[in-house]
Design an enzyme around this catalytic site. Structure first.
Site, PDB file in Angstrom:
ATOM      1  N   ARG A   1     -13.265  -8.694  -2.732  1.00 33.59           N
ATOM      2  CA  ARG A   1     -12.909  -8.055  -1.451  1.00 33.59           C
ATOM      3  C   ARG A   1     -12.542  -6.577  -1.716  1.00 33.59           C
ATOM      4  O   ARG A   1     -11.874  -6.254  -2.681  1.00 33.59           O
ATOM      5  CB  ARG A   1     -11.720  -8.788  -0.844  1.00 33.59           C
ATOM      6  N   VAL A   2     -13.037  -5.694  -0.862  1.00 32.29           N
ATOM      7  CA  VAL A   2     -12.808  -4.263  -1.061  1.00 32.29           C
ATOM      8  C   VAL A   2     -11.801  -3.761  -0.023  1.00 32.29           C
ATOM      9  O   VAL A   2     -11.922  -4.057   1.171  1.00 32.29           O
ATOM     10  CB  VAL A   2     -14.138  -3.469  -0.968  1.00 32.29           C
ATOM     11  N   SER A   3     -10.814  -3.008  -0.516  1.00 26.69           N
ATOM     12  CA  SER A   3      -9.738  -2.507   0.347  1.00 26.69           C
ATOM     13  C   SER A   3     -10.155  -1.235   1.097  1.00 26.69           C
ATOM     14  O   SER A   3     -10.903  -0.407   0.580  1.00 26.69           O
ATOM     15  CB  SER A   3      -8.522  -2.201  -0.527  1.00 26.69           C
ATOM     16  N   ASP A   4      -9.572  -1.057   2.284  1.00 29.64           N
ATOM     17  CA  ASP A   4      -9.765   0.196   3.047  1.00 29.64           C
ATOM     18  C   ASP A   4      -9.201   1.401   2.302  1.00 29.64           C
ATOM     19  O   ASP A   4      -9.600   2.547   2.563  1.00 29.64           O
ATOM     20  CB  ASP A   4      -9.035   0.112   4.390  1.00 29.64           C
TER      21      ASP A   4
ATOM     22  N   THR B   1       0.856  -1.188   0.000  1.00 26.93           N
ATOM     23  CA  THR B   1       0.000   0.000   0.000  1.00 26.93           C
ATOM     24  C   THR B   1       0.891   1.237   0.000  1.00 26.93           C
ATOM     25  O   THR B   1       1.853   1.309   0.758  1.00 26.93           O
ATOM     26  CB  THR B   1      -0.943   0.030   1.221  1.00 26.93           C
TER      27      THR B   1
ATOM     28  N   THR C   1      -2.037   2.340   6.085  1.00 28.56           N
ATOM     29  CA  THR C   1      -1.530   1.096   5.514  1.00 28.56           C
ATOM     30  C   THR C   1      -1.690   0.013   6.569  1.00 28.56           C
ATOM     31  O   THR C   1      -1.834   0.318   7.751  1.00 28.56           O
ATOM     32  CB  THR C   1      -0.047   1.240   5.090  1.00 28.56           C
ATOM     33  N   GLY C   2      -1.664  -1.251   6.135  1.00 33.94           N
ATOM     34  CA  GLY C   2      -1.831  -2.338   7.097  1.00 33.94           C
ATOM     35  C   GLY C   2      -3.000  -3.210   6.693  1.00 33.94           C
ATOM     36  O   GLY C   2      -3.446  -3.197   5.544  1.00 33.94           O
TER      37      GLY C   2
ATOM     38  N   GLY D   1      -6.425  -4.130   5.951  1.00 33.58           N
ATOM     39  CA  GLY D   1      -7.584  -3.307   5.611  1.00 33.58           C
ATOM     40  C   GLY D   1      -8.759  -3.492   6.544  1.00 33.58           C
ATOM     41  O   GLY D   1      -9.431  -2.525   6.929  1.00 33.58           O
TER      42      GLY D   1
HETATM   43  N1  GLY Z   1      -4.554  -1.717   3.397  1.00 29.80           N
HETATM   44  C1  GLY Z   1      -4.676  -2.357   2.148  1.00 29.80           C
HETATM   45  C2  GLY Z   1      -5.622  -3.465   2.138  1.00 29.80           C
HETATM   46  O1  GLY Z   1      -5.893  -4.112   3.149  1.00 29.80           O
HETATM   47  O2  GLY Z   1      -6.158  -3.740   1.096  1.00 29.80           O
END
Ligand code: GLY
Length: 313
Positions: free
Chosen positions: A204-207, A176, A225-226, A228
C-alpha cells in the site's frame, strides 16, 4: 536582496481521539521545542528545504509520532516508512516509498532532490540507503510491538488501523509528521513523513509521498495528515497550492478545499503557508496536532476543536 520574516508550521498528525490531557501536553512540549529549534535555523539564514529536513528528522526521531522511530506496523508486522520533500521555487518533488531499516527516511528524500530518478520504492530505496552507507536502524518501539501483538490477538478487529501516534497512557494515537517553511529569501519547502496507516496491506502506498499529501510551489506549500486514501481522492495538497497560484488567498483556498472534503466526509488535516507569510491550517478530523512560529509568537492547534474547518495567522 531584501530579507523576509521566516515562517514555520509543523504537524504531528490528526486524530479523532481526545481522551488524554497528559498526552496532549507531552505532544505540545515536543512540537513547541521542535518549532523553536527549526525556527532558529531559519533566523540564522538556513534555506527552507534544509529547515524542513531538520524539522522532519526531529519529528521522525520522536517516538510519540508515527514516522521514523515509533512508526506503526503493517499487516505482516513489518515497518515500512515513506517520506517526501518538495522545494517550491524549482518545483522539485522527491521521495521514498515503503523503506525499511533506516532512521530518517527524509534524508533519502533529500538526497534524491538532485538526482534524475527522484522517487524510489521499497527495494530501490533500501538499495540507495546501503549505497549511501546509511547505518541499518530498527525504528521499532516496544509500544508499537505490543500494540501490534494486541491487535493480532484480537484478530485485527481493534483501532490500530487509525493514523495516530501514541501517548503512553492511552490509546490516543496521532500520526504522520510534516513541516512547511518560508525562509528569509522567500523560498518555500514542504516535507512529510509517515509509518503509514497501520495494518495496511503489503505494498500500500501512502499519500505522504504523493503531491496529494505534500506539495509546494513558489506560491505556497502544504503538508497533509489523515487517511491517505481520502487525501489522494481530494489531491488535497496540490489542490490548495494550485488554488493559491490561481489567485485565491491561502485562507480562502484552505477553506474552500476543506469544505469540499467535509461534504464528502473525508478524514484529514493539513498545514500550509504562502509566499506572503500567511500561515494556515485546516481539518475535518477532530484534532490537528500542529504548531507554528509566525515571527513573533509560537502557537498551536492542539485544543482547537471548533466546528471551523480552518484557521490562519
Ligand atoms: N496519511 C498517511 C497515510 O495514510 O499513509
Amino acid at each position: 536582496m531584501t530579507t523576509r520574516q521566516p515562517k514555520l508550521i509543523i504537524h504531528g498528525g490528526a486524530s479523532s481521539l481526545v481522551d488524554d490531557k497528559g498526552g496532549l501536553q507531552k505532544v505540545r512540549t515536543s512540537l513547541h521545542s521542535i518549532v523553536t529549534e527549526v525556527y532558529q535555523l531559519l533566523i540564522d539564514g538556513e534555506t527552507a528545504i534544509d529547515a524542513v529536513v531538520k524539522g522532519c528528522q526531529l519529528l521522525e526521531n520522536d517516538p510519540s509520532f508515527n514516522a521514523g522511530t515509533g512508526s506503526v506496523l503493517q499487516s505482516d508486522g513489518q515497518i515500512r516508512m515513506s517520506a517526501s520533500l518538495m522545494e517550491g521555487l524549482t518545483q522539485t518533488f522527491s521521495g521514498v516509498i515503503n523503506v525499511s531499516r533506516v532512521k530518517n527516511p527524509i534524508d533519502l528524500a533529500k538526497y534524491l532532490q538532485t538526482e534524475s530518478d527522484r522517487i524510489l520504492s521499497d527495494l530501490g530505496a533500501i538499495e540507495l540507503a546501503r549505497e549511501l552507507q546509511i547505518p541499518i536502524y530498527n525504528p521499532l518501539t516496544e509500544f508499537r510491538a505490543r500494540e501490534w501483538i494486541a491487535e493480532w490477538k484480537d484478530d485485527f478487529q481493534g483501532k490500530m488501523g487509525r493514523l495516530f501516534a501514541h501517548t503512553e497512557s492511552s490509546e490516543a494515537r496521532r500520526g504522520t509528521i510534516g513541516v512547511v517553511a518560508l525562509d528569509s529569501q522567500g523560498r518555500i519547502a514542504a516535507g512529510t513523513s509517515t509509518g503509514g496507516k497501520g495494518l495496511e496491506r503489503i505494498g500500500r502506498v501512502s499519500d505522504s509521498v504523493m503531491p496529494a499529501g505534500n506539495y509546494a510551489t513558489a506560491d505556497a506549500g502544504v503538508s497533509c495528515t489523515g487517511i491517505g486514501e481520502d487525501i489522494v481522492n481530494e489531491c488535497f495538497a496540490a489542490r490548495v497550492v494550485i488554488r493559491v497560484g490561481d489567485g485565491l488567498s491561502l485562507p480562502n483556498a484552505m477553506q474552500k478545499s476543506m469544505a469540499e472534503c467535509h461534504k464528502r466526509e473525508r478524514d484529514l488535516g493539513a498545514i500550509a503557508l504562502d509566499h506572503s507569510g500567511v500561515i494556515s491550517w485546516g481539518k475535518t478530523s477532530e484534532i490537528l496536532l500542529a504548531a507554528y512560529h509566525n515571527g513573533s509568537t509560537i502557537g498551536d492547534t492542539l485544543e482547537w476543536q471548533t466546528e471551523e474547518l480552518m484557521g490562519f495567522c
